[in-house]
Design a protein around this motif. Structure first.
Motif, short mmCIF file in Angstrom:
data_model
loop_
_atom_site.label_atom_id
_atom_site.label_comp_id
_atom_site.label_asym_id
_atom_site.label_seq_id
_atom_site.Cartn_x
_atom_site.Cartn_y
_atom_site.Cartn_z
N SER A 92 -53.58 75.24 81.86
CA SER A 92 -52.11 75.25 81.87
C SER A 92 -51.50 75.57 80.52
N GLY A 93 -52.04 75.00 79.45
CA GLY A 93 -51.49 75.26 78.13
C GLY A 93 -51.61 76.72 77.73
N LEU A 94 -52.76 77.32 78.03
CA LEU A 94 -52.96 78.73 77.69
C LEU A 94 -52.05 79.62 78.52
N VAL A 95 -51.88 79.27 79.80
CA VAL A 95 -51.00 80.04 80.66
C VAL A 95 -49.58 80.08 80.09
N VAL A 96 -49.09 78.92 79.66
CA VAL A 96 -47.73 78.84 79.10
C VAL A 96 -47.60 79.79 77.90
N GLN A 105 -47.68 89.86 90.14
CA GLN A 105 -48.75 89.31 90.97
C GLN A 105 -49.44 88.14 90.30
N GLU A 106 -49.63 88.24 89.00
CA GLU A 106 -50.28 87.17 88.25
C GLU A 106 -49.42 85.91 88.23
N LEU A 107 -48.12 86.07 88.10
CA LEU A 107 -47.21 84.92 88.14
C LEU A 107 -47.32 84.21 89.49
N ALA A 108 -47.23 84.99 90.56
CA ALA A 108 -47.27 84.41 91.90
C ALA A 108 -48.61 83.73 92.17
N ASN A 109 -49.70 84.39 91.80
CA ASN A 109 -51.03 83.82 92.04
C ASN A 109 -51.25 82.53 91.26
N THR A 110 -50.74 82.50 90.04
CA THR A 110 -50.96 81.33 89.18
C THR A 110 -50.27 80.10 89.74
N ILE A 111 -48.97 80.19 90.01
CA ILE A 111 -48.25 79.00 90.49
C ILE A 111 -48.71 78.64 91.90
N TRP A 112 -49.07 79.66 92.71
CA TRP A 112 -49.62 79.39 94.05
C TRP A 112 -50.91 78.60 93.96
N ALA A 113 -51.74 78.92 92.98
CA ALA A 113 -53.02 78.23 92.82
C ALA A 113 -52.80 76.74 92.54
N TYR A 114 -51.89 76.43 91.64
CA TYR A 114 -51.60 75.02 91.33
C TYR A 114 -51.08 74.29 92.56
N ALA A 115 -50.22 74.95 93.31
CA ALA A 115 -49.65 74.30 94.50
C ALA A 115 -50.70 74.13 95.59
N TYR A 120 -50.58 68.13 90.95
CA TYR A 120 -49.25 67.64 90.61
C TYR A 120 -49.08 67.37 89.12
N GLY A 121 -50.19 67.37 88.37
CA GLY A 121 -50.08 67.13 86.93
C GLY A 121 -49.66 68.34 86.13
N VAL A 122 -49.38 69.45 86.82
CA VAL A 122 -48.99 70.66 86.10
C VAL A 122 -47.73 70.41 85.28
N SER A 123 -47.72 70.93 84.07
CA SER A 123 -46.64 70.62 83.13
C SER A 123 -45.34 71.33 83.50
N PRO A 124 -44.20 70.67 83.29
CA PRO A 124 -42.91 71.32 83.53
C PRO A 124 -42.75 72.62 82.75
N PRO A 125 -43.23 72.72 81.50
CA PRO A 125 -43.11 74.01 80.81
C PRO A 125 -43.78 75.16 81.55
N LEU A 126 -44.90 74.88 82.24
CA LEU A 126 -45.56 75.94 82.99
C LEU A 126 -44.72 76.34 84.19
N ILE A 127 -44.23 75.36 84.94
CA ILE A 127 -43.43 75.66 86.13
C ILE A 127 -42.15 76.39 85.74
#
Length: 203
Positions: A92-96, A105-115, A120-127
């Motif tokens: 998550s930190g590297l993604v941010v 496509q990378e944006l959609a795949n990334t947040i879809w993967a977490y969901a 649920y521990g994904v950081s607000p800065p990432l979302i």
């Protein structure tokens, strides 16, 4: 990777290849790691021991991964629902820090993967970072990618009104501009309905 791209599904071969890849994993570069897990996910072929080893190694080599490799690797883990909380935390930190290099496509795949793995521990800065980048790229985002992002953010129970509304507005605009040509898969329609309902309940 070549077998998956060609749609060649040989279960015994994939099992044997996973054992061979496991023995040589330390020699893999980031692209080879991403391509290999992508291939297994594309063929819907779990390889528990191999994916666990990849998770551990990737955490140690995160800085080697570019945006496409990160997104594809996370997508693969989520597609096969392979549990890897330490991996998703570390990534998550590297993604941010790299979000401005992610394409639609990378944006959609990334947040879809977490969901999808209900991380649920994904950081607000990432979302919020994904939402911000999505609003900047909204014209180039496919409708299903927008829906995936909206659904994923709703699942993760983190909604920023100012960042979410432009995405809802874009979907609405596309529908009204070309109602007959506007198309979403059944899954995407269900996701859009769920996201709309969850968002309405929260606000």
């Amino acid at each position: 990777w070549a077998y998956a791209t060609a749609g060649h599904d040989d279960r015994h071969l994939f099992d044997a290849m996973s054992q061979l890849a496991l023995l040589n994993l330390n020699n893999f570069n980031s692209q080879e790691i991403a391509n290999t897990v992508w291939a297994y996910a594309t063929m819907n072929h779990p390889a528990l021991e191999f994916f666990t080893a990849v998770s551990n190694l990737t955490v140690l080599r995160l800085k080697m991964f570019n945006s496409q490799e990160l997104a594809n690797t996370m997508w693969a883990f989520a597609t096969l629902t392979h549990p890897a909380p330490e991996f998703f935390d570390a990534v998550s930190g590297l993604v941010v820090s790299k979000l401005n290099t992610f394409n639609s496509q990378e944006l959609a795949n990334t947040i879809w993967a977490y969901a999808t793995v209900y991380h649920y521990g994904v950081s607000p800065p990432l979302i919020n970072g994904v939402l911000w980048e999505a609003t900047q790229q909204v014209v180039s985002l496919e409708s299903e990618q927008i829906v995936n992002i909206l659904w994923s953010v709703a699942v993760l129970n983190s909604v920023d009104t100012q960042l979410v509304m432009p995405l809802f507005s874009e979907i609405s605009k596309r529908y009204h501009l070309s109602e007959k040509k506007f198309r979403l898969s059944r899954e995407a329609l269900s996701q859009l309905h769920q996201a709309s309902m969850w968002y309405s309940e929260e606000h």
